[in-house]
Scaffold this motif. Structure first.
Motif, PDB file in Angstrom:
ATOM      1  N   ALA A   1     -11.240  -8.959 -10.968  1.00 18.35           N
ATOM      2  CA  ALA A   1      -9.851  -9.423 -11.058  1.00 18.35           C
ATOM      3  C   ALA A   1      -9.602 -10.195 -12.345  1.00 18.35           C
ATOM      4  O   ALA A   1      -8.506 -10.131 -12.926  1.00 18.35           O
ATOM      5  N   GLN A   2     -10.598 -10.933 -12.809  1.00 16.73           N
ATOM      6  CA  GLN A   2     -10.443 -11.711 -14.038  1.00 16.73           C
ATOM      7  C   GLN A   2     -10.174 -10.810 -15.242  1.00 16.73           C
ATOM      8  O   GLN A   2      -9.486 -11.219 -16.186  1.00 16.73           O
ATOM      9  N   HIS A   3     -10.696  -9.594 -15.206  1.00 18.58           N
ATOM     10  CA  HIS A   3     -10.520  -8.671 -16.321  1.00 18.58           C
ATOM     11  C   HIS A   3      -9.320  -7.737 -16.122  1.00 18.58           C
ATOM     12  O   HIS A   3      -8.746  -7.263 -17.098  1.00 18.58           O
ATOM     13  N   PHE A   4      -8.974  -7.496 -14.863  1.00 18.98           N
ATOM     14  CA  PHE A   4      -7.974  -6.474 -14.545  1.00 18.98           C
ATOM     15  C   PHE A   4      -6.559  -7.034 -14.432  1.00 18.98           C
ATOM     16  O   PHE A   4      -5.581  -6.326 -14.719  1.00 18.98           O
ATOM     17  N   LEU A   5      -6.418  -8.287 -14.036  1.00 23.30           N
ATOM     18  CA  LEU A   5      -5.114  -8.869 -13.728  1.00 23.30           C
ATOM     19  C   LEU A   5      -4.764  -9.999 -14.685  1.00 23.30           C
ATOM     20  O   LEU A   5      -5.639 -10.728 -15.155  1.00 23.30           O
ATOM     21  N   ASN A   6      -3.468 -10.154 -14.944  1.00 16.68           N
ATOM     22  CA  ASN A   6      -3.007 -11.252 -15.796  1.00 16.68           C
ATOM     23  C   ASN A   6      -3.072 -12.593 -15.086  1.00 16.68           C
ATOM     24  O   ASN A   6      -3.376 -13.613 -15.692  1.00 16.68           O
ATOM     25  N   GLN A   7      -2.793 -12.599 -13.790  1.00 20.34           N
ATOM     26  CA  GLN A   7      -2.823 -13.827 -12.977  1.00 20.34           C
ATOM     27  C   GLN A   7      -3.652 -13.559 -11.721  1.00 20.34           C
ATOM     28  O   GLN A   7      -3.111 -13.435 -10.626  1.00 20.34           O
ATOM     29  N   PRO A   8      -4.964 -13.462 -11.865  1.00 18.35           N
ATOM     30  CA  PRO A   8      -5.814 -13.067 -10.729  1.00 18.35           C
ATOM     31  C   PRO A   8      -5.710 -13.992  -9.529  1.00 18.35           C
ATOM     32  O   PRO A   8      -5.927 -13.553  -8.396  1.00 18.35           O
ATOM     33  N   GLU A   9      -5.406 -15.263  -9.742  1.00 16.68           N
ATOM     34  CA  GLU A   9      -5.314 -16.204  -8.625  1.00 16.68           C
ATOM     35  C   GLU A   9      -4.157 -15.877  -7.690  1.00 16.68           C
ATOM     36  O   GLU A   9      -4.109 -16.363  -6.545  1.00 16.68           O
ATOM     37  N   LYS A  10      -3.241 -15.049  -8.123  1.00 21.05           N
ATOM     38  CA  LYS A  10      -2.074 -14.704  -7.309  1.00 21.05           C
ATOM     39  C   LYS A  10      -2.277 -13.413  -6.519  1.00 21.05           C
ATOM     40  O   LYS A  10      -1.325 -12.901  -5.919  1.00 21.05           O
ATOM     41  N   TYR A  11      -3.517 -12.892  -6.527  1.00 19.34           N
ATOM     42  CA  TYR A  11      -3.791 -11.642  -5.837  1.00 19.34           C
ATOM     43  C   TYR A  11      -4.980 -11.787  -4.899  1.00 19.34           C
ATOM     44  O   TYR A  11      -5.904 -12.555  -5.154  1.00 19.34           O
TER      45      TYR A  11
END
Length: 294
Positions: free
Chosen positions: A100-110
């Motif tokens: 998620a850290q690499h794939f998403l802009n705001q991983p904490e929201k997913y």
């Protein structure tokens, strides 16, 4: 030894609560089933707290049972990859957080579901599909229930629906048509064979990409296509039949499943199918899930 639990499925417009018991072998029995006329959109609104209390009242009919919970998100962000073979659920979650850290802009929201995908090429690695989805209001609803009972599964309907493919001789093909996305899964023996997910902005886009997706996928003409979703209405069904000549049916429980006394309860609606499949999956894999309130 019998085991039982409560399964609650919540989609955009309604929710279903079932209490299911497994008494040995492959015999299942429904102890209760209730459909409530509100969904995630309502729970995210100003009246959400009041509606959660209504759900509490229904769940409290079985105060000592553990809870399995699935909620249909606004959209999915899929990521196919490979994990080491025989990776535990806890390690899968750890790997998912790293990805998620690499794939998403705001991983904490997913949050993320992890499901089996494709054919494994060797014994060292196993193909998976990570399904990232917006954490709210899913996370808030889960935390609300976790305050009063143990939650042994929390996620989207994808894992429970995938589990149903273990009970069909044919390939299971499901098309979900929601206001924000359309999702096509072809699965067999508990693994996704083909997967297609597309965000849409309006109904016109939904109609166009639904037909395009079905026409371009040769598997869809080989077996019945199960339709579900808030936009899978009579008009959409008529359009699909006209443009593709495919055999369609609503989302349903496989006829091979042995569930006693189903005639006592309304289990034909899509949200109830999700709740029943969630109960079946969780009873089968109960020891593997350790979400939220361990």
């Amino acid at each position: 030894m019998s085991r039982s639990l409560i399964a609650c499925a919540i989609d955009q417009r309604e929710c279903a609560v079932v209490c299911m018991k497994k008494s040995g072998g492959s015999h299942y029995c429904l102890d209760g089933c209730k459909i409530l006329p509100f969904g995630l959109d309502d729970l995210a609104s100003a009246k959400g707290t009041r509606l959660l209390k209504k759900l509490d009242s229904q769940l409290n009919l079985w105060p000592d049972e553990e809870l399995a919970l699935c909620l249909g998100p606004k959209n999915y962000l899929p990521l196919p990859l490979s994990f080491p073979a025989n990776t535990s659920m806890e390690r899968c979650r750890e790997y998912s957080r790293i990805e998620a850290q690499h794939f998403l802009n705001q991983p904490e929201k997913y949050d993320c579901d992890c499901v089996g995908y494709g054919i494994n090429q060797n014994e060292l690695h196993e193909k998976k599909m990570l399904l990232f989805y917006p954490a709210e209001p899913v996370r808030r609803v889960s935390e609300h229930f976790a305050a009063s009972r143990r939650i042994i599964f929390s996620g989207t309907p994808q894992s429970p629906l995938l589990y149903l493919s273990n009970f069909t001789a044919e390939r299971q093909i499901i098309l979900e048509i929601e206001s924000n996305y359309l999702l096509l899964t072809a699965s067999k023996e508990g693994r996704i064979e083909q997967f297609s997910c597309r965000e849409v902005k309006n109904r016109k886009e939904s109609e166009y990409f639904t037909i395009k997706t079905l026409v371009e996928n040769p598997l869809c003409g080989e077996t019945e296509l199960q339709l579900t979703g808030s936009l899978a209405d009579k008009a959409m069904t008529k359009l699909i039949k006209k443009e593709t000549s495919m055999t369609l049916k609503p989302l349903s429980i496989p006829s091979s499943l042995s569930i006693s006394n189903p005639e006592k309860f309304p289990i034909s609606s899509a949200v109830t199918v999700k709740a029943v499949s969630l109960a079946l999956m969780t009873l089968h894999e109960q020891k593997r899930f350790t979400h939220f309130s361990d």
